[in-house]
Structures are given as structure tokens and as C-alpha cells.
Design a protein around this motif. Structure first.
Motif, PDB file in Angstrom:
ATOM      1  N   HIS A  77      12.684-129.381 -15.416  1.00 31.25           N
ATOM      2  CA  HIS A  77      12.005-129.206 -13.905  1.00 31.25           C
ATOM      3  C   HIS A  77      10.860-129.789 -14.033  1.00 31.25           C
ATOM      4  N   PRO A  78      10.340-130.298 -12.823  1.00 26.43           N
ATOM      5  CA  PRO A  78       9.132-131.317 -12.589  1.00 26.43           C
ATOM      6  C   PRO A  78       8.021-130.253 -12.882  1.00 26.43           C
ATOM      7  N   ILE A  79       6.722-130.609 -13.380  1.00 19.54           N
ATOM      8  CA  ILE A  79       5.730-129.730 -13.391  1.00 19.54           C
ATOM      9  C   ILE A  79       5.018-129.298 -11.990  1.00 19.54           C
ATOM     10  N   LEU A  80       4.762-128.282 -11.842  1.00 21.67           N
ATOM     11  CA  LEU A  80       4.235-127.989 -10.602  1.00 21.67           C
ATOM     12  C   LEU A  80       2.925-127.836 -10.506  1.00 21.67           C
ATOM     13  N   ILE A  81       2.028-128.717  -9.729  1.00 20.94           N
ATOM     14  CA  ILE A  81       0.594-128.502 -10.072  1.00 20.94           C
ATOM     15  C   ILE A  81       0.357-127.673  -8.755  1.00 20.94           C
ATOM     16  N   ARG A  82      -0.650-126.768  -8.895  1.00 26.79           N
ATOM     17  CA  ARG A  82      -1.078-125.917  -8.105  1.00 26.79           C
ATOM     18  C   ARG A  82      -2.654-126.087  -8.040  1.00 26.79           C
ATOM     19  N   LYS A  83      -3.465-126.128  -6.964  1.00 26.28           N
ATOM     20  CA  LYS A  83      -4.637-126.286  -6.749  1.00 26.28           C
ATOM     21  C   LYS A  83      -5.377-124.742  -7.035  1.00 26.28           C
ATOM     22  N   TYR A  84      -6.579-124.856  -7.648  1.00 22.72           N
ATOM     23  CA  TYR A  84      -7.299-123.517  -7.876  1.00 22.72           C
ATOM     24  C   TYR A  84      -7.673-123.057  -6.397  1.00 22.72           C
ATOM     25  N   HIS A  85      -7.751-122.095  -5.935  1.00 25.03           N
ATOM     26  CA  HIS A  85      -8.181-121.067  -4.783  1.00 25.03           C
ATOM     27  C   HIS A  85      -9.247-120.238  -5.336  1.00 25.03           C
ATOM     28  N   GLN A  86     -10.615-120.407  -5.085  1.00 24.58           N
ATOM     29  CA  GLN A  86     -11.585-119.522  -5.546  1.00 24.58           C
ATOM     30  C   GLN A  86     -11.386-118.164  -4.647  1.00 24.58           C
ATOM     31  N   ASN A  87     -11.737-117.112  -5.535  1.00 20.36           N
ATOM     32  CA  ASN A  87     -11.766-115.900  -4.580  1.00 20.36           C
ATOM     33  C   ASN A  87     -12.725-114.930  -5.403  1.00 20.36           C
ATOM     34  N   ASP A  88     -13.269-113.777  -4.945  1.00 21.51           N
ATOM     35  CA  ASP A  88     -14.127-113.005  -5.792  1.00 21.51           C
ATOM     36  C   ASP A  88     -13.668-112.533  -6.918  1.00 21.51           C
ATOM     37  N   GLY A  89     -12.475-112.019  -7.089  1.00 14.64           N
ATOM     38  CA  GLY A  89     -11.831-111.551  -8.399  1.00 14.64           C
ATOM     39  C   GLY A  89     -11.934-112.518  -9.474  1.00 14.64           C
ATOM     40  N   THR A  90     -11.167-113.958  -9.182  1.00 12.26           N
ATOM     41  CA  THR A  90     -11.398-114.809 -10.364  1.00 12.26           C
ATOM     42  C   THR A  90     -12.792-115.303 -10.423  1.00 12.26           C
ATOM     43  N   ASN A  91     -13.649-115.354  -9.599  1.00 10.69           N
ATOM     44  CA  ASN A  91     -14.926-115.691  -9.653  1.00 10.69           C
ATOM     45  C   ASN A  91     -15.784-114.665 -10.560  1.00 10.69           C
ATOM     46  N   ALA A  92     -15.576-113.506 -10.265  1.00 13.27           N
ATOM     47  CA  ALA A  92     -16.099-112.318 -11.346  1.00 13.27           C
ATOM     48  C   ALA A  92     -15.637-112.505 -12.714  1.00 13.27           C
ATOM     49  N   TRP A  93     -14.275-112.590 -12.776  1.00 12.32           N
ATOM     50  CA  TRP A  93     -13.565-112.743 -14.103  1.00 12.32           C
ATOM     51  C   TRP A  93     -14.334-113.928 -14.970  1.00 12.32           C
ATOM     52  N   PHE A  94     -14.260-115.155 -14.257  1.00 11.30           N
ATOM     53  CA  PHE A  94     -15.035-116.291 -15.056  1.00 11.30           C
ATOM     54  C   PHE A  94     -16.394-116.257 -15.226  1.00 11.30           C
ATOM     55  N   HIS A  95     -16.996-115.598 -14.537  1.00  8.24           N
ATOM     56  CA  HIS A  95     -18.601-115.452 -14.951  1.00  8.24           C
ATOM     57  C   HIS A  95     -18.690-114.491 -15.954  1.00  8.24           C
ATOM     58  N   THR A  96     -17.780-113.250 -15.890  1.00  4.22           N
ATOM     59  CA  THR A  96     -17.947-112.524 -16.966  1.00  4.22           C
ATOM     60  C   THR A  96     -17.622-112.868 -18.245  1.00  4.22           C
ATOM     61  N   PHE A  97     -16.436-113.866 -18.284  1.00  5.21           N
ATOM     62  CA  PHE A  97     -16.076-114.200 -19.655  1.00  5.21           C
ATOM     63  C   PHE A  97     -16.761-115.453 -20.102  1.00  5.21           C
ATOM     64  N   VAL A  98     -17.462-116.258 -19.523  1.00  2.00           N
ATOM     65  CA  VAL A  98     -18.276-117.247 -19.707  1.00  2.00           C
ATOM     66  C   VAL A  98     -19.604-116.785 -20.374  1.00  2.00           C
ATOM     67  N   PHE A  99     -20.230-115.598 -19.702  1.00  5.85           N
ATOM     68  CA  PHE A  99     -21.208-114.920 -20.023  1.00  5.85           C
ATOM     69  C   PHE A  99     -21.293-114.214 -21.378  1.00  5.85           C
ATOM     70  N   GLY A 100     -19.991-113.653 -21.491  1.00  6.07           N
ATOM     71  CA  GLY A 100     -19.507-113.007 -22.886  1.00  6.07           C
ATOM     72  C   GLY A 100     -19.542-113.836 -24.202  1.00  6.07           C
ATOM     73  N   CYS A 101     -18.651-114.989 -23.791  1.00  2.00           N
ATOM     74  CA  CYS A 101     -18.750-116.001 -24.920  1.00  2.00           C
ATOM     75  C   CYS A 101     -20.223-116.582 -24.998  1.00  2.00           C
ATOM     76  N   LEU A 102     -20.906-116.796 -24.239  1.00  2.00           N
ATOM     77  CA  LEU A 102     -22.079-117.574 -24.539  1.00  2.00           C
ATOM     78  C   LEU A 102     -23.092-116.205 -25.373  1.00  2.00           C
ATOM     79  N   PHE A 103     -23.150-114.940 -24.841  1.00  2.00           N
ATOM     80  CA  PHE A 103     -23.602-113.945 -25.490  1.00  2.00           C
ATOM     81  C   PHE A 103     -23.542-113.751 -27.151  1.00  2.00           C
ATOM     82  N   ILE A 104     -22.021-113.729 -27.188  1.00  2.00           N
ATOM     83  CA  ILE A 104     -21.661-113.344 -28.563  1.00  2.00           C
ATOM     84  C   ILE A 104     -21.987-114.592 -29.376  1.00  2.00           C
ATOM     85  N   ARG A 105     -21.752-115.584 -28.952  1.00  2.00           N
ATOM     86  CA  ARG A 105     -22.149-116.820 -29.808  1.00  2.00           C
ATOM     87  C   ARG A 105     -23.500-117.199 -30.157  1.00  2.00           C
ATOM     88  N   ASN A 106     -24.323-116.471 -29.198  1.00  2.00           N
ATOM     89  CA  ASN A 106     -25.958-116.669 -29.346  1.00  2.00           C
ATOM     90  C   ASN A 106     -26.538-115.616 -29.646  1.00  2.00           C
TER      91      ASN A 106
END
Length: 132
Positions: A77-106
Motif C-alpha cells: 500500500h502507498p505510504i500515507l502522509i498526514r500533516k501534523y495539526h497542532q492542538n492543546d493536547g499534543t502541544n502539552a505532551w510535546f512540551h512535557t516530554f522535551v522538558f522531561g528529557c532535558l531535565f533528566i539529562r542535565n
């Protein structure tokens, strides 16, 4: 008497029963068509190559290396490309994830030291909780 049931794997729930009916139901859902199609194409030629000589294995390996499955296997089957549509839930998850990674590594010293992490649960009884 019926044969004893097979031993239960470690990952199985205690109430799980592995019966022939369960296996048949589960097996019917597996996508074997591609594998079976490939086997039907390759097996006759491999049987021809098996002459009982010492170099049969090399012949079979050479055949498998130069054989193509183009035209035998279904087109993927062909690969379906879907564009990312930003919303509050994914925004909060991404910010929390990045903060957690930076906090733990530093953090100094590192939080986990590569050791075994044990999870725990804090229970608070309602009688001890204060209500503001």
C-alpha cells in the motif's frame, strides 16, 4: 482422560485458557497470504535444486540471492502522509516530554544512574487529607 493443558507462559494472565478453539480463532486473523504466496513460488525450484549432492546448500542460497519476488508478492500500500495539526493536547505532551528529557539529562547527579527503577504508589486516606 483428556491430555493435560499446555504449560502457561509467564506473561499469561492466570485466567487465560489456551485452547485449540482460541488458537484457531487467533490464527485465522494472521496475514499469511504474502508468506504463502512466496513459499508457493520458491518451493518448486528449491526442490529441483535438491539433488542430494554436497553443494545443494550453495545452489539454494545462490538461487535465493538472485531471485526476485516482483510480480509474485502483492504491491504494498502507498505510504500515507498526514500533516501534523497542532492542538492543546499534543502541544502539552510535546512540551512535557522535551522538558522531561532535558531535565533528566542535565540533572547532576543523574537521577537514575542506570540502575533498576522501582515504581511505588502513595496512598492518602481521606481522614488525613485536609480540605481547604
Amino acid at each position: 482422560p483428556p491430555p493435560p493443558p499446555p504449560p502457561r507462559p509467564d506473561w499469561a494472565c492466570p485466567h487465560t485458557q489456551f485452547t485449540q478453539q482460541w488458537l484457531d480463532t487467533w490464527k485465522a486473523q494472521l496475514p499469511f497470504s504474502t508468506v504463502l504466496r512466496m513459499i508457493e513460488h520458491v518451493v518448486p525450484k528449491v526442490k529441483q535444486l535438491c539433488t542430494g549432492e554436497a553443494d545443494d546448500e550453495e545452489k539454494i542460497i545462490a538461487y535465493l540471492q538472485r531471485t526476485t519476488m516482483v510480480g509474485v508478492l502483492p504491491v504494498p500500500h502507498p505510504i500515507l502522509i498526514r500533516k501534523y495539526h497542532q492542538n492543546d493536547g499534543t502541544n502539552a505532551w510535546f512540551h512535557t516530554f522535551v522538558f522531561g528529557c532535558l531535565f533528566i539529562r542535565n540533572s547532576s547527579p543523574p537521577i537514575f544512574y542506570g540502575t533498576k527503577v522501582q515504581l511505588f504508589q502513595v496512598n492518602v486516606s481521606l481522614s488525613q487529607a485536609t480540605v481547604a
